[in-house]
Design a protein around this motif. Structure first.
Motif, short mmCIF file in Angstrom:
data_model
loop_
_atom_site.label_atom_id
_atom_site.label_comp_id
_atom_site.label_asym_id
_atom_site.label_seq_id
_atom_site.Cartn_x
_atom_site.Cartn_y
_atom_site.Cartn_z
N GLY A 18 48.26 39.79 39.36
CA GLY A 18 47.03 40.50 39.67
C GLY A 18 46.58 40.21 41.08
N ASN A 19 46.00 41.20 41.74
CA ASN A 19 45.54 41.03 43.12
C ASN A 19 46.66 40.53 44.04
N GLU B 273 37.79 33.70 36.88
CA GLU B 273 38.18 34.88 37.65
C GLU B 273 37.92 36.21 36.96
N LEU B 274 38.01 36.26 35.61
CA LEU B 274 38.02 37.56 34.94
C LEU B 274 36.88 37.78 33.95
N LYS C 206 49.07 44.74 29.64
CA LYS C 206 48.49 45.21 30.90
C LYS C 206 47.06 45.59 30.61
N ASP D 115 43.84 46.20 37.53
CA ASP D 115 44.84 45.92 36.51
C ASP D 115 45.44 44.52 36.67
N TYR D 116 45.53 43.82 35.54
CA TYR D 116 46.21 42.52 35.48
C TYR D 116 47.30 42.60 34.42
N GLU D 117 48.42 41.95 34.69
CA GLU D 117 49.51 41.90 33.71
C GLU D 117 49.66 40.47 33.22
N ILE E 138 50.41 35.43 35.03
CA ILE E 138 49.51 36.55 35.31
C ILE E 138 49.91 37.16 36.64
N SER F 232 42.97 46.15 32.17
CA SER F 232 42.11 46.41 33.32
C SER F 232 40.79 45.66 33.17
N THR G 123 50.73 35.87 41.87
CA THR G 123 51.31 35.42 40.60
C THR G 123 50.69 34.08 40.24
#
Length: 535
Positions: free
Chosen positions: A88-89, A108-109, A67, A74-76, A86, A69, A92
């Motif tokens: 997030g937002n 994206e990240l 997990k 937060d993204y898992e 993943i 940030s 899936t």
């Protein structure tokens, strides 16, 4: 980027670490084989790193969760073999390969830099990129990168240049070409002087390409190189576009199957003919999804639609690139024909140029021989050389400063981010070098990634130097994750409790080589319950 939780497990055994904080964390134990390396490798493995595991550990049998940030969101992440999920937002995402995941994470990240590779600018591999802030325990070598794959230290430097906005293509090491370059310059100068004597080149370059061997060869070589580059570029873009289209088609078929299943479930109940179970599982190579659950099935369908949308963007991008290159080919192939009357006007200049033309041809043959030798080295264009030199000098200066801060009486000479192959550091010197390198890169680039170092005091590092290193880590005012194995007397003295703003995590209570335990399995299942999979 802040790491909040890490978990490793399967249906039989697991482990969860959720005590990491946004400051300096030191995971320690009174002996080796307590699972610290498995944890550290799991962090980066969960986000695409090609981890180096301890002997005896089989990563293919486990699921790796983290997990993290990014910009306070937060993204898992959940990885099994080479597939990643993943969360997030409220979305899936499912990826069947690291390359697909890399494209997503860079879009994206994280702004992952592009480097010159195989004649193109390509997004850096994640394993190469993560070496910016991650240092594992095994296969360290101060003269090169750790996870090589198809990369080397030149790629690492190019990645840093790209991050700094001074990207370029560099020549690979391995062959001394200084003499060849000097000879090439001499020949080019002679050709330049002789070329000026050819009057038709000055007065009518268009006619010159028809009547002068030199002008014709120059024009043809430029055209040939340009066309070759354009054709290679189009060919590569087409291959990449077709691969993406193939994946996109498979996603459409998969979506159709799941939608068909969705209708069947609404109209009646689907059961296994053998066991009569109504639980229906869809699986890719590495994950299984319980699609009899409507929420999970809708999540998968939504993720597939997002992947299709992403593929559409990629394919459109490749189509635009191909179209652009095709337009360039048409421009190159447009050859204007000179008016015949011009030949009469410039007859004397054409005759006077013949002898000089022969002399230049001989010089060109010599130049071609030199170029053939230089072509043994990767062709490239050296740009921003002065800025790159200043940048490297700045890093080396920071390396030297940090080295003196830790070891004021040290005699180690640091000349760059990598040592020469015959001057590899070892023992405490190696550890000091890596500390200086990873912190210097952080200070110069001012990146937002945590610093992660497994076994940061390896090589009989003295207590004084270790304490100074910890002080420097704390000064960074960011997340740092370190591991350390203490001697018995150090452990008894509760060594790390004296440091302010340090989060000590004791792993001594774990059995040797038994970090993963059955007691964590139920909690592990709860951690990953939001992922649409079954394990």
């Amino acid at each position: 980027m802040i790491i909040k939780k890490v978990a490793i497990g399967n249906q039989y055994e697991a482990f969860i670490e959720d005590r990491l904080q946004n400051r300096t964390n030191i995971i320690f134990s009174d002996d080796n084989n307590k699972g610290k390396t498995i944890l550290m490798q799991s962090i980066v493995f969960s986000i695409g790193y090609d981890s180096i595991w301890p002997v005896g550990f089989e990563p293919k049998n486990y699921y790796f969760y983290s997990k993290i940030s990014f910009n306070e969101i937060d993204y898992e992440f959940l990885r099994h073999r080479n597939s990643l999920l993943i969360l997030g937002n409220n979305q899936t995402y499912i990826f069947n390969s690291i390359s697909e995941f890399k494209y997503f994470i860079s879009k994206e990240l994280i702004e992952i830099p592009k480097i010159p590779k195989d004649g193109q600018l390509k997004i850096s591999d994640l394993s190469l990129f993560y070496e910016l802030f991650f240092l594992g325990q095994d296969k360290r070598n101060t003269s090169n990168i750790i996870v090589k794959a198809n990369h080397n230290k030149v790629d690492f430097l190019n990645m840093l240049f790209s991050l700094q906005g001074i990207s370029s293509i560099q020549f690979d090491e391995g062959l001394d070409v200084e003499e060849l370059k000097k000879k090439k310059v001499e020949l080019e100068e002679k050709i330049k002087i002789e070329r000026k004597k050819i009057q038709i080149l000055k007065k009518n370059p268009q006619i010159a390409t028809y009547v002068s061997n030199l002008a014709n060869n120059e024009d043809f070589e430029k055209t040939k190189i340009k066309l070759k580059d354009l054709h290679n570029s189009i060919s590569e873009f087409k291959k990449q576009r077709n691969r993406e289209e193939n994946r996109r088609t498979k996603l459409f078929y998969l979506l159709r199957e799941l939608n068909s299943l969705n209708r069947n479930l609404k109209e009646g109940k689907v059961k296994c003919a053998n066991c009569k179970s109504s639980n229906i599982v869809f699986s890719n190579e590495d994950f299984e999804f319980d699609v009899s659950n409507k929420f999970i099935r809708d999540n998968i369908i939504s993720s597939i639609k997002e992947n299709i949308k992403l593929k559409d963007e990629i394919i459109e991008e490749y189509n635009n690139l191909i179209s652009k290159e095709q337009t360039e080919i048409n421009k190159v192939l447009e050859t204007p024909i000179p008016d015949f009357s011009n030949y009469v006007l410039f007859e004397s200049e054409i005759r006077n140029s013949t002898a000089i033309d022969d002399s230049v041809s001989r010089l060109i043959n010599e130049l071609n021989e030199v170029n053939n030798k230089i072509n043994l080295i990767n062709n490239g264009i050296e740009l921003n050389k002065e800025k790159q030199s200043e940048f490297e000098e700045g890093i080396v200066a920071e390396l030297a400063r940090l080295y003196k801060a830790v070891d004021s009486n040290g005699t180690m000479t640091i000349k760059g981010l990598f040592t020469k192959s015959n001057e590899t550091f070892s023992g405490s010197e190696e550890q000091e070098f890596y500390f200086c390198k990873i912190v210097a890169l952080n200070n110069i680039l001012k990146h937002n990634f945590p610093i992660i170092i497994d076994s940061f005091r390896e090589g009989e590092l003295s207590t004084t130097k270790e304490e100074k290193m910890i002080e420097e880590f704390v000064k960074l005012n960011k997340q740092v994750i370190l591991t350390s194995t203490l001697k018995r007397e150090e452990y008894s003295a509760d060594k790390y409790s004296v440091f302010t703003n340090v989060n000590p995590l004791d792993y001594s209570q774990f059995q040797d080589s038994k970090l993963l335990q059955p007691t964590y399995v139920e909690e592990f299942k709860k951690v990953i319950q939001n992922f649409p999979i079954t394990i």
